[in-house]
Scaffold this active site. Structure first.
Site, PDB file in Angstrom:
ATOM      1  N   SER A  24       2.568   7.715  -9.823  1.00 36.49           N
ATOM      2  CA  SER A  24       3.176   6.462 -10.224  1.00 36.49           C
ATOM      3  C   SER A  24       4.167   6.711 -11.370  1.00 36.49           C
ATOM      4  CB  SER A  24       2.253   5.331 -10.938  1.00 36.49           C
ATOM      5  OG  SER A  24       1.369   4.840  -9.834  1.00 36.49           O
ATOM      6  N   ARG A 124       4.012  -3.382   5.753  1.00 33.59           N
ATOM      7  CA  ARG A 124       3.275  -3.782   4.335  1.00 33.59           C
ATOM      8  C   ARG A 124       4.186  -4.796   3.891  1.00 33.59           C
ATOM      9  NH1 ARG A 124       1.938   1.183   0.911  1.00 33.59           N
ATOM     10  NH2 ARG A 124       1.046  -0.419  -0.533  1.00 33.59           N
ATOM     11  N   ASP A 317      -6.630   2.450  -6.177  1.00 31.20           N
ATOM     12  CA  ASP A 317      -6.461   3.359  -5.317  1.00 31.20           C
ATOM     13  C   ASP A 317      -7.539   4.344  -5.003  1.00 31.20           C
ATOM     14  OD1 ASP A 317      -3.980   2.477  -4.693  1.00 31.20           O
ATOM     15  OD2 ASP A 317      -3.157   3.675  -6.333  1.00 31.20           O
ATOM     16  N   ARG A 348      -7.552  -0.468   4.321  1.00 30.02           N
ATOM     17  CA  ARG A 348      -8.625   0.641   3.578  1.00 30.02           C
ATOM     18  C   ARG A 348     -10.043   0.046   3.884  1.00 30.02           C
ATOM     19  NH1 ARG A 348      -4.952   3.228  -1.144  1.00 30.02           N
ATOM     20  NH2 ARG A 348      -3.851   4.684   0.070  1.00 30.02           N
ATOM     21  N   ARG A 389      -5.349   8.565   1.305  1.00 29.34           N
ATOM     22  CA  ARG A 389      -6.500   8.731   0.375  1.00 29.34           C
ATOM     23  C   ARG A 389      -7.569   8.506   1.417  1.00 29.34           C
ATOM     24  NH1 ARG A 389      -4.163   8.841  -4.228  1.00 29.34           N
ATOM     25  NH2 ARG A 389      -2.212   7.351  -4.841  1.00 29.34           N
TER      26      ARG A 389
HETATM   27  C1  S3P Z   1       1.426   1.551  -7.973  1.00 31.87           C
HETATM   28  C2  S3P Z   1       0.707   0.363  -8.112  1.00 31.87           C
HETATM   29  C3  S3P Z   1      -0.683  -0.011  -7.038  1.00 31.87           C
HETATM   30  C4  S3P Z   1      -1.033   1.236  -6.435  1.00 31.87           C
HETATM   31  C5  S3P Z   1       0.011   2.191  -5.856  1.00 31.87           C
HETATM   32  C6  S3P Z   1       0.968   2.498  -6.888  1.00 31.87           C
HETATM   33  C7  S3P Z   1       2.493   1.897  -8.776  1.00 31.87           C
HETATM   34  O1  S3P Z   1       0.014  -0.772  -5.812  1.00 31.87           O
HETATM   35  O2  S3P Z   1      -1.881   0.955  -5.272  1.00 31.87           O
HETATM   36  O3  S3P Z   1      -0.618   3.046  -5.310  1.00 31.87           O
HETATM   37  O4  S3P Z   1       2.959   2.808  -8.871  1.00 31.87           O
HETATM   38  O5  S3P Z   1       2.741   0.733  -9.318  1.00 31.87           O
HETATM   39  P1  S3P Z   1      -0.095  -2.434  -6.440  1.00 31.87           P
HETATM   40  O6  S3P Z   1       0.322  -2.634  -7.932  1.00 31.87           O
HETATM   41  O7  S3P Z   1       0.720  -3.214  -5.586  1.00 31.87           O
HETATM   42  O8  S3P Z   1      -1.640  -2.847  -6.301  1.00 31.87           O
END
Ligand code: S3P
Length: 436
Positions: A24, A124, A317, A348, A389
Site C-alpha cells: 500500500s 472486481r 488482507d 477468498r 495471499r
Molecule cells: C488497500 C486497501 C484494501 C486492501 C488492499 C490494499 C490499499 O482494500 O485489501 O490490498 O492499499 O488501500 P479495500 O480498501 O478496498 O478494502
C-alpha cells in the site's frame, strides 16, 4: 507456464527475516511522488508486480522514475498539473489499488485515459469509486456490470463532496482524496469503520493539509505536494504468513524485522493474540511517518475465537492466513461482517473454504464470513485461483500438515511478495517450486 508449490509437511520457522516492503505504501509513494514538486527518494520499495504496475503507469503519464534498484526508487515529480496524456491503455495488472487510486487522480486531469487489468481485476467492482467520483463531476465509464476497463474523460473542474462510504474501504477513500486535491472546495469523507490511513499520512508528510475529525477526513482542493524522502517499512500483510506459520509449527521462534505497525493494519496481531498466539512486539520506532517494530513469534497452542467485527477492516488482507491458523486451532472460529473478502483478488471465503476442505478441515462459508472447526490438517492438491495471499496461506499450512500439499497457480505471489519461496525456505518451510 504454470507455477505450483510443493510443500513437504512439518518443519519450524526460525531466525530473523525481513519481508519485502509494504504494498500500500509503495503504491502511494509513486503516486504522490509523481505529482509532488521535487525529487522523492524512496527506500524499501516493494519490487512486486503490483507496485511496478503503478510505476509503469506513471512513466506512461510522463513522469521520470528511476529504479527500483535494491528497493530504491527516485521519482522526479512533475507537480500537480503536469501529468501528460498517455498514448496507450494503462495496465494495472492484478492490482486493484492501482486501478482505484489512479482512477481518482485521472478523473481530475485535463486529458482522457483508460485503465485495464488482468482477468482477476476485470471481475472486481469499480462502481464503488466511479459513483462517488461522478458526484464530484468525474466522467468514468465502466465495463459491463461496473467492472473494468475504466474509460475516464478527464475533468479539471471537479467539485468537492461530502460522502459517507457505504463500505469500509481505504481504496475508495484514497481515490476520493486524490480527486479532492484537484476539486473546488473542501471534501469530507466519513468511514463506517477505520481503514488504513497511509494516504492521509503520506499527504501530510508531503505537506498537504489534511484533517481528521472523528470518522471524517477532510481536505481542501488546490494545494501542493513537496517531495520528501519516503522509507517503506516491511509489509505486515506479508509478515502475517510467517506469524501464522510460526504459531502453528511446534519449535518455531522467528523474528520479523522492521514491520509496519500502523494501527489501521495490526488487526492480524490482535486476532492472533485472541487465539492465544505468542507474539512479542519490540524495538518500536517511527520511520517515514509510519510506526515500525520487530515482531517475535513463537509456537503456541491456538484456540478458536469469534473474531470481533471491528477488527475486520484492520486485518482485511490477512484472513487467508488467519483461516489457516483457525484450522489448526482447538475449537471453532467464526468470522462475520467480512463480505468484502468475496471481492478481493479471488472470492477468498469460498476459495479458502475449498482449499481447507481439500486438506481435511471443516470450513463452512457463510454470506459474509466463515466457520472453521479446528483440527488436524492432512495433505492434498489445492487451487489458489491465482490469488497470491491464498497461495502463501496454504503454503504455510504445510507446517502443520501430515502429508504433502501441492498448491496450484502460484505465479501471482510475485505481485506482493517477490522471493517468497526463498525466504520461506530459509526460515524453515519445506517448499519447492514446480514449473510446468
Ligand atoms: C488497500 C486497501 C484494501 C486492501 C488492499 C490494499 C490499499 O482494500 O485489501 O490490498 O492499499 O488501500 P479495500 O480498501 O478496498 O478494502
Amino acid at each position: 507456464m504454470t507455477l505450483a508449490y510443493a510443500v513437504h509437511p512439518g518443519g519450524a520457522l526460525t531466525g530473523r527475516v525481513r519481508v519485502p516492503g509494504d504494498k500500500s505504501i509503495s503504491h502511494r509513494s509513486i503516486m504522490l511522488g509523481s505529482i509532488a514538486r521535487g525529487t522523492t527518494r524512496i527506500t524499501g520499495f516493494l519490487e512486486g508486480e503490483d507496485a511496478l504496475a503503478t510505476a509503469q503507469i506513471f512513466r506512461a503519464l510522463g513522469v521520470r522514475i528511476e529504479g527500483p534498484d535494491s528497493g530504491e526508487v527516485t521519482v522526479h515529480g512533475v507537480g500537480m498539473h503536469a501529468l501528460r496524456a498517455p498514448h496507450r491503455v494503462l495496465d494495472c495488472g492484478n492490482s486493484g489499488t492501482s486501478m482505484r487510486l489512479i482512477a481518482g487522480l485521472l478523473a481530475a486531469q485535463p486529458f482522457d485515459a483508460e485503465l485495464d487489468g488482468d482477468a482477476s481485476l476485470r471481475r472486481r467492482p469499480m462502481r464503488r469509486i466511479a459513483d462517488p467520483l461522478a458526484l464530484m463531476g468525474a466522467r468514468i465509464e465502466t465495463g459491463e456490470g461496473g467492472r473494468p476497463p475504466l474509460r475516464i474523460r478527464g475533468n479539471p473542474e471537479l467539485s468537492a463532496i461530502e460522502y459517507a462510504l457505504p463500505v469500509a474501504s481505504a481504496q475508495v477513500k484514497s481515490a476520493l482524496l486524490l480527486a479532492a486535491m484537484y476539486a473546488k472546495g473542501t471534501t469530507r469523507i466519513t468511514e463506517p469503520a477505520p481503514t488504513r490511513d497511509h494516504t492521509e499520512r503520506m499527504l501530510a508528510a508531503l505537506g498537504y493539509a489534511i484533517r481528521r475529525i472523528g470518522a471524517t477526513v477532510e481536505l481542501a482542493g488546490g494545494g501542493e505536494l513537496r517531495a520528501t524522502a519516503i522509507e517503506v517499512p516491511a509489509d505486515i500483510s506479508s509478515a502475517a504468513f510467517f506469524m501464522v506459520g510460526a504459531s502453528i509449527a511446534a519449535g518455531s521462534d522467528i523474528t520479523l524485522e522492521h514491520v509496519g505497525m500502523n494501527p489501521t493494519r495490526t488487526g492480524v496481531i490482535a486476532i492472533l493474540r485472541l487465539m492465544g498466539a505468542d507474539l512479542a512486539v519490540a524495538n518500536e520506532r517511527e520511520g517515514g511517518g509510519e510506526p515500525v517494530a520487530d515482531v517475535r513469534v513463537r509456537a503456541a497452542a491456538l484456540r478458536g475465537v469469534e473474531i470481533p467485527e471491528r477488527l475486520v477492516p484492520l486485518a482485511i488482507d490477512e484472513f487467508p492466513a488467519l483461516f489457516v491458523a483457525a484450522a489448526c486451532a482447538r475449537g471453532r472460529t467464526v468470522l462475520r461482517g467480512a463480505a468484502e473478502l468475496r471481492v478481493k483478488e479471488s472470492d477468498r471465503i469460498q476459495v479458502m473454504a475449498d482449499g481447507l476442505a481439500a486438506l481435511g478441515a471443516r470450513a463452512t462459508p457463510t454470506a459474509d464470513g466463515i466457520m472453521i472447526e479446528g483440527g488436524a490438517l492432512g495433505g492434498g492438491a489445492v487451487e489458489s485461483h491465482g490469488d497470491h495471499r491464498v497461495a502463501m496461506a496454504l503454503a504455510m499450512a504445510g507446517l502443520a500438515a501430515s502429508a504433502p500439499i501441492v498448491i496450484r497457480d502460484c505465479a501471482n505471489v510475485a505481485t506482493s511478495f517477490p522471493g517468497f519461496v526463498d525466504l520461506a525456505r530459509q526460515a524453515g518451510l519445506r517448499i519447492r517450486e514446480d514449473r510446468a
